[in-house]
Scaffold this active site. Structure first.
Site, PDB file in Angstrom:
ATOM      1  N   SER A 147      14.770   2.049  31.246  1.00  0.00           N
ATOM      2  CA  SER A 147      13.914   1.086  30.550  1.00  0.00           C
ATOM      3  C   SER A 147      14.806   0.093  29.828  1.00  0.00           C
ATOM      4  O   SER A 147      15.449   0.437  28.834  1.00  0.00           O
ATOM      5  CB  SER A 147      13.001   1.813  29.557  1.00  0.00           C
TER       6      SER A 147
ATOM      7  N   LYS B 274       6.602  -1.805  32.133  1.00  0.00           N
ATOM      8  CA  LYS B 274       6.992  -0.639  31.337  1.00  0.00           C
ATOM      9  C   LYS B 274       6.864  -0.934  29.846  1.00  0.00           C
ATOM     10  O   LYS B 274       6.409  -0.078  29.073  1.00  0.00           O
ATOM     11  CB  LYS B 274       8.426  -0.217  31.674  1.00  0.00           C
TER      12      LYS B 274
ATOM     13  N   LYS C  31      13.190   2.041  20.600  1.00  0.00           N
ATOM     14  CA  LYS C  31      13.946   1.124  21.461  1.00  0.00           C
ATOM     15  C   LYS C  31      13.006   0.303  22.335  1.00  0.00           C
ATOM     16  O   LYS C  31      13.178  -0.925  22.479  1.00  0.00           O
ATOM     17  CB  LYS C  31      14.912   1.915  22.342  1.00  0.00           C
TER      18      LYS C  31
END
Length: 325
Positions: A130, A204, A272
């Site tokens: 990611s 995502k 994150k």
């Protein structure tokens, strides 16, 4: 032809031709999935380990590398070859799968350690980490200049999905590369092509916005009910099946009821992803006030020592704010 008219006869022949073409395509796809592939897996962590094991179990030739080799060593018993360097792992691979920590690590491993230079001409790099969409687009451009191909294909479903092969895979890149990667994606779960390079990472981030925000909503609602005197477990049971039901309520809500915050997806990783969403939102000129609010809550939780908990551990941060420990 036994059909009653020339038109019917032509239609039957066309139908039979289509059926034969579909059967031939099915046979070709089956051959693709049963022929052992040479695959390098870079990054053998919480997600990488079960995913690499599934590749081994499917009969593929897996070459694994991790910065801390001890984390990759268990794959040897599954049939993988474990390497000391990423360049050795990718040298003979037709597919290179990245399950690395973040965009800067992907960049360092690919271009700083010489991994891209060591890849075979025409090899397909599938980045399942990611990272930021702009990082994915940059990597794709640089790899293509070297005669390599690229897909960004991050996943959702956590370690449970990785173990069971039920991950949701969001892929960005060219359709032909997406088609080429199907035998690998089928081992991991269900893949959807969502657009050009970087689009997989956008999908995502959208996923992680929904997950992070919904975890917060479930945690706050359950704590609210408990503070008022209701049985938290019974409240979760009562609203299941209604409009408030969700996979988050079922899985993460149960973890909250059980106070089970063993990490499947860590608070630090959720933070994150929300940080990356806000950075990307700024780049494209999009105001994301709800994401910003929850990013601040996760950040507070991490700063208060909760970073290694499951991301449902935001419950602990919200409970602390309400003196409900």
């Amino acid at each position: 032809c036994a059909a009653s008219s020339v038109t019917d006869c032509s239609a039957k022949k066309a139908h039979d031709g289509n059926r034969d073409a579909i059967e031939l395509l099915s046979q070709e796809e089956h051959a693709m999935t049963t022929t052992p592939l040479r695959i390098a897996a870079l990054g053998i962590g919480m997600m990488g380990l079960p995913m690499a094991r599934r590749l081994c179990a499917a009969g593929h030739q897996v070459h694994a590398w991790n910065r801390t080799r001890a984390k990759a060593d268990p794959l040897a018993s599954a049939g993988a070859t474990v390497h000391n360097t990423p360049t050795d792992a990718v040298r003979d691979a037709d597919f290179v799968i990245s399950l690395l920590e973040n965009g800067s690590v992907v960049d360092q491993v690919l271009f700083g350690l010489g991994t891209a230079q060591a890849m075979r001409a025409g090899a397909l790099f599938i980045d399942m980490a990611s990272i930021q969409p702009r990082e994915a687009r940059d990597h794709a451009t640089r790899l293509e200049e070297m005669g390599l191909t690229h897909l960004d294909a991050p996943v959702s479903g956590g370690t449970v999905g990785a173990e069971n092969g039920t991950l949701a895979i969001m892929a960005g890149g060219r359709p032909q590369e997406f088609a080429r990667a199907q035998p690998i994606f089928a081992i991991f779960g269900r893949a959807t092509h969502v657009g050009p390079h970087g689009a997989g990472q956008l999908a995502k981030l959208a996923n992680q916005m929904i997950v992070g925000i919904t975890i917060g909503a479930v945690a706050e609602a359950l704590l609210f009910a408990a503070k008022g005197g209701a049985d938290m477990a019974k409240v979760r049971e009562a609203i299941s099946g209604g409009f408030a039901d969700s996979r988050i309520l079922q899985l993460h809500g149960q973890r909250m009821v059980d106070r089970d915050f063993a990490p499947r997806g860590r608070m630090t990783v959720q933070l994150k992803d929300l940080d990356n969403a806000l950075i990307t939102a700024q780049e494209i000129g999009f105001d994301a006030p709800i994401t910003a609010l929850f990013e601040a809550l996760y950040k507070d939780g991490v700063e208060h020592g909760l970073g290694q908990l499951d991301h449902s551990g935001l419950f602990v941060e919200l409970a602390s704010r309400n003196a409900m420990q």
